[in-house]
Design a protein around this motif. Structure first.
Motif, short mmCIF file in Angstrom:
data_model
loop_
_atom_site.label_atom_id
_atom_site.label_comp_id
_atom_site.label_asym_id
_atom_site.label_seq_id
_atom_site.Cartn_x
_atom_site.Cartn_y
_atom_site.Cartn_z
N LEU A 11 42.09 122.95 33.25
CA LEU A 11 41.69 122.93 31.84
C LEU A 11 42.80 123.56 31.02
CD1 LEU A 11 39.56 122.64 29.57
CD2 LEU A 11 38.70 124.90 30.26
N VAL A 12 43.18 122.87 29.95
CA VAL A 12 44.25 123.36 29.08
C VAL A 12 43.92 123.00 27.64
CG1 VAL A 12 45.64 121.26 29.33
CG2 VAL A 12 46.77 123.42 28.79
N GLN A 13 44.40 123.80 26.71
CA GLN A 13 44.19 123.50 25.29
C GLN A 13 45.18 122.43 24.83
OE1 GLN A 13 44.46 127.23 23.16
NE2 GLN A 13 42.24 127.52 23.28
N ALA A 14 44.79 121.72 23.81
CA ALA A 14 45.68 120.72 23.22
C ALA A 14 47.01 121.36 22.85
CB ALA A 14 45.03 120.11 21.99
N GLY A 15 48.09 120.65 23.15
CA GLY A 15 49.43 121.17 22.92
C GLY A 15 50.02 121.89 24.12
N GLY A 16 49.20 122.16 25.10
CA GLY A 16 49.64 122.87 26.29
C GLY A 16 50.28 121.96 27.32
N SER A 17 50.60 122.55 28.48
CA SER A 17 51.29 121.82 29.55
C SER A 17 50.59 122.03 30.89
CB SER A 17 52.73 122.30 29.66
OG SER A 17 53.46 122.07 28.49
N LEU A 18 50.74 121.04 31.74
CA LEU A 18 50.31 121.13 33.13
C LEU A 18 51.33 120.39 33.98
CD1 LEU A 18 46.46 120.41 33.17
CD2 LEU A 18 47.57 122.55 33.78
N ARG A 19 51.44 120.81 35.23
CA ARG A 19 52.30 120.10 36.18
C ARG A 19 51.45 119.70 37.37
NH1 ARG A 19 57.84 119.78 36.59
NH2 ARG A 19 58.69 119.19 38.62
N LEU A 20 51.38 118.40 37.61
CA LEU A 20 50.68 117.88 38.77
C LEU A 20 51.68 117.65 39.90
CD1 LEU A 20 48.37 115.18 37.13
CD2 LEU A 20 47.97 117.64 37.40
N SER A 21 51.22 117.87 41.11
CA SER A 21 52.05 117.64 42.27
C SER A 21 51.29 116.82 43.30
CB SER A 21 52.50 118.97 42.89
OG SER A 21 53.44 118.76 43.92
N CYS A 22 52.00 115.98 44.03
CA CYS A 22 51.40 115.15 45.07
C CYS A 22 52.23 115.30 46.34
CB CYS A 22 51.35 113.71 44.62
SG CYS A 22 50.83 112.53 45.88
N ALA A 23 51.58 115.71 47.42
CA ALA A 23 52.23 115.83 48.71
C ALA A 23 51.86 114.62 49.56
CB ALA A 23 51.80 117.12 49.40
N PHE A 27 53.78 108.07 55.98
CA PHE A 27 54.56 106.87 55.73
C PHE A 27 55.98 107.30 55.34
CE2 PHE A 27 54.62 107.02 51.03
CZ PHE A 27 53.58 107.89 50.78
N THR A 28 56.88 106.32 55.29
CA THR A 28 58.28 106.62 54.98
C THR A 28 58.42 106.78 53.47
OG1 THR A 28 58.95 105.29 56.89
CG2 THR A 28 60.66 105.88 55.29
N PHE A 29 58.27 108.00 53.03
CA PHE A 29 58.18 108.32 51.60
C PHE A 29 59.35 107.75 50.80
CE2 PHE A 29 56.54 110.72 48.12
CZ PHE A 29 57.63 111.23 47.43
N SER A 31 60.99 105.19 51.05
CA SER A 31 60.99 103.74 50.91
C SER A 31 59.92 103.23 49.96
CB SER A 31 60.78 103.07 52.29
OG SER A 31 61.84 103.39 53.16
N TYR A 32 59.16 104.14 49.39
CA TYR A 32 58.03 103.78 48.55
C TYR A 32 58.26 104.16 47.10
CZ TYR A 32 54.79 102.39 52.24
OH TYR A 32 54.15 101.72 53.25
N GLY A 33 57.89 103.23 46.22
CA GLY A 33 57.74 103.61 44.83
C GLY A 33 56.51 104.50 44.71
N MET A 34 56.61 105.52 43.87
CA MET A 34 55.50 106.46 43.69
C MET A 34 55.08 106.49 42.24
SD MET A 34 54.91 107.63 46.70
CE MET A 34 53.74 108.93 46.25
N GLY A 35 53.82 106.79 42.02
CA GLY A 35 53.36 106.81 40.64
C GLY A 35 52.11 107.62 40.44
N ASP A 73 60.91 114.46 45.08
CA ASP A 73 61.79 115.16 46.00
C ASP A 73 61.62 114.50 47.37
OD1 ASP A 73 63.07 116.88 47.78
OD2 ASP A 73 62.55 118.67 46.64
N ASN A 74 62.56 113.67 47.76
CA ASN A 74 62.43 112.93 49.02
C ASN A 74 62.60 113.84 50.23
OD1 ASN A 74 61.90 110.59 47.66
ND2 ASN A 74 63.95 109.72 47.94
N ALA A 75 63.20 115.00 50.06
CA ALA A 75 63.32 115.95 51.17
C ALA A 75 61.98 116.63 51.46
CB ALA A 75 64.38 116.99 50.86
N LYS A 76 61.16 116.78 50.42
CA LYS A 76 59.86 117.45 50.58
C LYS A 76 58.68 116.48 50.57
CE LYS A 76 61.42 121.75 48.39
NZ LYS A 76 61.17 122.70 47.28
N ASN A 77 58.95 115.20 50.35
CA ASN A 77 57.90 114.18 50.26
C ASN A 77 56.87 114.53 49.18
OD1 ASN A 77 59.18 112.99 52.39
ND2 ASN A 77 57.40 112.93 53.74
N THR A 78 57.40 114.87 48.01
CA THR A 78 56.52 115.20 46.90
C THR A 78 56.91 114.42 45.66
OG1 THR A 78 57.89 117.07 46.26
CG2 THR A 78 56.05 117.53 47.73
N VAL A 79 55.92 114.19 44.82
CA VAL A 79 56.16 113.59 43.51
C VAL A 79 55.36 114.41 42.50
CG1 VAL A 79 54.33 111.87 43.87
CG2 VAL A 79 56.07 111.50 42.12
#
Length: 124
Positions: A11-23, A27-29, A31-35, A73-79
């Motif tokens: 939960l964040v107020q309007a104008g604020g920031s958040l960072r989402l992460s996906c591990a 699969f061969t990370f 070689s894949y487009g991520m989104g 980060d292809n070394a960490k398999n994260t987007v």
């Protein structure tokens, strides 16, 4: 097996920031487009952002251009998805997605794999 695990919602107020992460795993990370996609209550799931194999190409829906930044980060398999200047209309469940192919393919065709989603709520 394939796993996409999102984190960073909240939960964040309007104008604020958040960072989402996906591990990613199973699969061969690199070689894949991520989104990222999102689904607001009562609405269809929509494309938000995508990134190419090596991160050189990025794609965004018009409503988030200039506010959101996707990276990988292809070394960490994260987007990640850095979300700034958040608006109440950004409130949704955000899903990480993967597709075997160029990142641009996520802009107009469904992913092969989905994460379980993370809730982002922006209060006014």
């Amino acid at each position: 097996q394939v796993q996409l695990v999102e984190s960073g919602g909240g939960l964040v107020q309007a104008g604020g920031s958040l960072r989402l992460s996906c591990a990613a795993s199973g699969f061969t990370f690199s070689s894949y487009g991520m989104g990222w996609f999102r689904q607001a209550p009562g609405k269809e799931r929509e494309f938000v952002a995508a990134i190419s194999w090596r991160g050189r190409g990025t794609y965004y829906v018009d409503s988030v251009k200039g506010r959101f930044t996707i990276s990988r980060d292809n070394a960490k398999n994260t987007v990640d998805l850095q979300m700034n200047s958040l608006k109440p209309e950004d409130t949704a469940v955000y899903y990480c997605a993967a597709k075997n192919g160029p990142g641009s393919s996520l802009t107009n065709s469904p992913p092969e794999y989905w994460g379980q989603g993370t809730q982002v709520t922006v209060s006014s």
